[in-house]
Design a protein around this motif. Sequence first.
Motif, PDB file in Angstrom:
ATOM      1  N   ALA A   1      28.928  24.741  26.819  1.00 57.85           N
ATOM      2  CA  ALA A   1      30.149  25.281  27.418  1.00 57.85           C
ATOM      3  C   ALA A   1      31.229  25.513  26.377  1.00 57.85           C
ATOM      4  O   ALA A   1      31.954  26.519  26.421  1.00 57.85           O
ATOM      5  CB  ALA A   1      30.654  24.323  28.500  1.00 57.85           C
ATOM      6  N   LEU A   2      31.352  24.606  25.409  1.00 63.20           N
ATOM      7  CA  LEU A   2      32.377  24.765  24.373  1.00 63.20           C
ATOM      8  C   LEU A   2      31.989  25.859  23.383  1.00 63.20           C
ATOM      9  O   LEU A   2      32.844  26.617  22.922  1.00 63.20           O
ATOM     10  CB  LEU A   2      32.568  23.439  23.642  1.00 63.20           C
ATOM     11  CG  LEU A   2      33.936  23.206  22.978  1.00 63.20           C
ATOM     12  CD1 LEU A   2      35.061  23.354  23.983  1.00 63.20           C
ATOM     13  CD2 LEU A   2      33.977  21.840  22.334  1.00 63.20           C
ATOM     14  N   ALA A   3      30.707  25.978  23.058  1.00 63.47           N
ATOM     15  CA  ALA A   3      30.259  26.999  22.111  1.00 63.47           C
ATOM     16  C   ALA A   3      30.390  28.402  22.679  1.00 63.47           C
ATOM     17  O   ALA A   3      30.495  29.376  21.925  1.00 63.47           O
ATOM     18  CB  ALA A   3      28.803  26.732  21.714  1.00 63.47           C
ATOM     19  N   GLN A   4      30.403  28.540  24.002  1.00 61.04           N
ATOM     20  CA  GLN A   4      30.511  29.857  24.616  1.00 61.04           C
ATOM     21  C   GLN A   4      31.910  30.440  24.525  1.00 61.04           C
ATOM     22  O   GLN A   4      32.095  31.636  24.762  1.00 61.04           O
ATOM     23  CB  GLN A   4      30.101  29.771  26.089  1.00 61.04           C
ATOM     24  CG  GLN A   4      28.610  29.600  26.303  1.00 61.04           C
ATOM     25  CD  GLN A   4      28.266  29.308  27.746  1.00 61.04           C
ATOM     26  OE1 GLN A   4      29.144  29.158  28.605  1.00 61.04           O
ATOM     27  NE2 GLN A   4      26.974  29.209  28.033  1.00 61.04           N
ATOM     28  N   ARG A   5      32.890  29.621  24.166  1.00 60.77           N
ATOM     29  CA  ARG A   5      34.274  30.077  24.148  1.00 60.77           C
ATOM     30  C   ARG A   5      34.772  30.222  22.705  1.00 60.77           C
ATOM     31  O   ARG A   5      34.585  29.313  21.904  1.00 60.77           O
ATOM     32  CB  ARG A   5      35.165  29.092  24.908  1.00 60.77           C
ATOM     33  CG  ARG A   5      34.892  29.083  26.407  1.00 60.77           C
ATOM     34  CD  ARG A   5      35.532  27.901  27.092  1.00 60.77           C
ATOM     35  NE  ARG A   5      35.478  28.018  28.537  1.00 60.77           N
ATOM     36  CZ  ARG A   5      34.404  27.764  29.267  1.00 60.77           C
ATOM     37  NH1 ARG A   5      33.291  27.379  28.675  1.00 60.77           N
ATOM     38  NH2 ARG A   5      34.429  27.893  30.582  1.00 60.77           N
TER      39      ARG A   5
ATOM     40  N   THR B   1      33.793  21.144  31.884  1.00 69.30           N
ATOM     41  CA  THR B   1      32.453  20.618  31.591  1.00 69.30           C
ATOM     42  C   THR B   1      32.406  19.985  30.212  1.00 69.30           C
ATOM     43  O   THR B   1      31.900  18.870  30.033  1.00 69.30           O
ATOM     44  CB  THR B   1      31.413  21.747  31.679  1.00 69.30           C
ATOM     45  OG1 THR B   1      31.438  22.313  32.995  1.00 69.30           O
ATOM     46  CG2 THR B   1      30.014  21.219  31.387  1.00 69.30           C
ATOM     47  N   ALA B   2      32.927  20.695  29.212  1.00 68.89           N
ATOM     48  CA  ALA B   2      32.929  20.150  27.856  1.00 68.89           C
ATOM     49  C   ALA B   2      33.757  18.871  27.785  1.00 68.89           C
ATOM     50  O   ALA B   2      33.360  17.901  27.130  1.00 68.89           O
ATOM     51  CB  ALA B   2      33.475  21.186  26.874  1.00 68.89           C
ATOM     52  N   ALA B   3      34.909  18.862  28.461  1.00 68.29           N
ATOM     53  CA  ALA B   3      35.761  17.680  28.456  1.00 68.29           C
ATOM     54  C   ALA B   3      35.046  16.490  29.071  1.00 68.29           C
ATOM     55  O   ALA B   3      35.141  15.356  28.572  1.00 68.29           O
ATOM     56  CB  ALA B   3      37.060  17.968  29.214  1.00 68.29           C
ATOM     57  N   LEU B   4      34.300  16.710  30.145  1.00 66.15           N
ATOM     58  CA  LEU B   4      33.570  15.625  30.807  1.00 66.15           C
ATOM     59  C   LEU B   4      32.510  15.048  29.880  1.00 66.15           C
ATOM     60  O   LEU B   4      32.385  13.818  29.746  1.00 66.15           O
ATOM     61  CB  LEU B   4      32.927  16.143  32.086  1.00 66.15           C
ATOM     62  CG  LEU B   4      32.035  15.149  32.842  1.00 66.15           C
ATOM     63  CD1 LEU B   4      32.847  13.945  33.301  1.00 66.15           C
ATOM     64  CD2 LEU B   4      31.358  15.827  34.036  1.00 66.15           C
TER      65      LEU B   4
ATOM     66  N   LEU C   1      25.048  13.675  23.524  1.00 66.07           N
ATOM     67  CA  LEU C   1      26.039  14.406  24.314  1.00 66.07           C
ATOM     68  C   LEU C   1      26.892  15.325  23.446  1.00 66.07           C
ATOM     69  O   LEU C   1      27.216  16.447  23.842  1.00 66.07           O
ATOM     70  CB  LEU C   1      26.937  13.413  25.056  1.00 66.07           C
ATOM     71  CG  LEU C   1      26.296  12.663  26.228  1.00 66.07           C
ATOM     72  CD1 LEU C   1      27.152  11.466  26.614  1.00 66.07           C
ATOM     73  CD2 LEU C   1      26.126  13.590  27.423  1.00 66.07           C
ATOM     74  N   ARG C   2      27.272  14.852  22.269  1.00 64.06           N
ATOM     75  CA  ARG C   2      28.149  15.650  21.406  1.00 64.06           C
ATOM     76  C   ARG C   2      27.399  16.761  20.672  1.00 64.06           C
ATOM     77  O   ARG C   2      27.982  17.810  20.363  1.00 64.06           O
ATOM     78  CB  ARG C   2      28.830  14.734  20.387  1.00 64.06           C
ATOM     79  CG  ARG C   2      29.882  13.812  20.965  1.00 64.06           C
ATOM     80  CD  ARG C   2      31.153  14.546  21.381  1.00 64.06           C
ATOM     81  NE  ARG C   2      31.878  15.048  20.232  1.00 64.06           N
ATOM     82  CZ  ARG C   2      32.822  14.379  19.581  1.00 64.06           C
ATOM     83  NH1 ARG C   2      33.131  13.148  19.964  1.00 64.06           N
ATOM     84  NH2 ARG C   2      33.460  14.918  18.555  1.00 64.06           N
ATOM     85  N   SER C   3      26.115  16.545  20.376  1.00 62.57           N
ATOM     86  CA  SER C   3      25.381  17.533  19.588  1.00 62.57           C
ATOM     87  C   SER C   3      24.655  18.575  20.429  1.00 62.57           C
ATOM     88  O   SER C   3      24.333  19.655  19.930  1.00 62.57           O
ATOM     89  CB  SER C   3      24.373  16.820  18.684  1.00 62.57           C
ATOM     90  OG  SER C   3      23.410  16.120  19.445  1.00 62.57           O
TER      91      SER C   3
END
Length: 373
Positions: free
Chosen positions: A133-137, A83-86, A120-122
Motif C-alpha cells: 500500500a505504501l509503495a503504490q503511492r 493499511t500501511a499505518a496499521l 511486516l515492514r519488508s
Amino acid sequence: MTLAFPPWLAAAWLAPAWLLGVALSLLWAARRRAAGVERVLPQAVYLGLLLVALLTPDGRVAFAMVALAGALLAWRVRETSATAALYIAISALSALVAAAGIWSAATPVAFAASMVGIALRSGLFPLHAGSAALAQRPTTWQLEQLAGLPVLVFVHVRFVDHLDWAYRAAPALVAYGGASMLLFAVVSLAARDLRRLYVSSTLMHGGMLCAAVGAAGRGHYGAAMLVAITMVLALAGFHTMLGALEARVGGSTIPDFAGRARAFPRLAASLAFFGGAAVGLPGTAGFVADDLLLHALWEESVVTAVVAIVASALLAVATLALFARAFFGPPKRHLAPDLLPAERHVAVLFIVFLLILGLVPGVLVAPVNALLQ
C-alpha cells in the motif's frame, strides 16, 4: 605516540555509523522531495530514536526505541494509507513484545516477535499488504519507512539472532523467503507500468531480506546487513526517480515505446541504474549483496539458492522490458525539464552509496562481522 583501538571497539561505532548514514540520507531525500511541506521535528525525533537503537548495548532499550520509532511513523502515515499505518503499528508492537521477551528472558518470544516485525515492514508474503500500500503511492513516507528497516534488521541480528532458536529456524526462514521472492518475481512479469513494477520489486526484496536474516541465524551477518542496506538504497532511488517521472508525464499506464529517454536523459539513466542495482548490476552494492547472499543460501539450501537466482533473473527481465517501454522508441519532446537540482542531489547521493559498497564492500561487511561474531 599513536593510539591503537581494538578491532571490536572500531566496529562498535563504524557499523552503526554506516546504518545511521543510510537512514539520514533517506530522511534527507524525503525532505528534499517534500519541498518544505513536512515538519522537521518529527523526522528529527524519528532519527534520534533510530540512533539510540543503534548505539545502545541493551537489547531491551534497542527494541523499545524501534517500537517508538515505528509508532511515530505509523501515526504520521495514517492519513495517507490506513493499511500501511496499521501494518507499521503492528510491527512496532512486535518490537515492543521482543523487548519484553528479552527483559523476561523469554528469548524464543523475542526472536519470533522480531521476525514478525521484519516481515511486516519488508513485505514478506502474506504480510505484504502494508508495504504494498505504501509503495503504490508516490509519497515521501516510503523513504522514511525504508530508513528504519536496516536499523530493525541490525537490532534483530545483534540481540536475538545468536540464539539456538535462530540457528534451528534458519532453514525454514531461508526457504520461505526464497518462495516469497519467486512469487513476487513472477508477479513482476505481469506489471504493465513502472509503479506496479516498483511494488513487485519491493515485495520481492522483502522475501530476499527474510532469507538473508534467516541465514544470519547461522553466522552470515555481513550478508544480511548488506542485503538490507542495498535493498533500501536501490528501492529508495527507484522510488524517487519514478516519482520524478510521474510528476512529468502522469501516473497512468505508460504506452508502449514512449521514447522519453531523449527528453529526460538523466532521469532515465538514474532510474536504469537503481533498477539494475536492485537486481545485482555488477559494480554496485547489489552485485556484492547478491553474491554474499547466494553463498549463504548455498550453505543452507541449494534449492533456495537456485530459486533466488531465478527470481532475480525474472525481476531483471521485467525491469528491462518496462524500462524499454517507458523510455525507448521514437523520440518525443516534453516541456517538462530533466531532473531538477534537488532530484539530482538525491540521485547522486544514493548512487555514490551503492558504488562505494559495490567496489569496497569491506567498509561495511568487516565492521558488521567484527561486531556481531
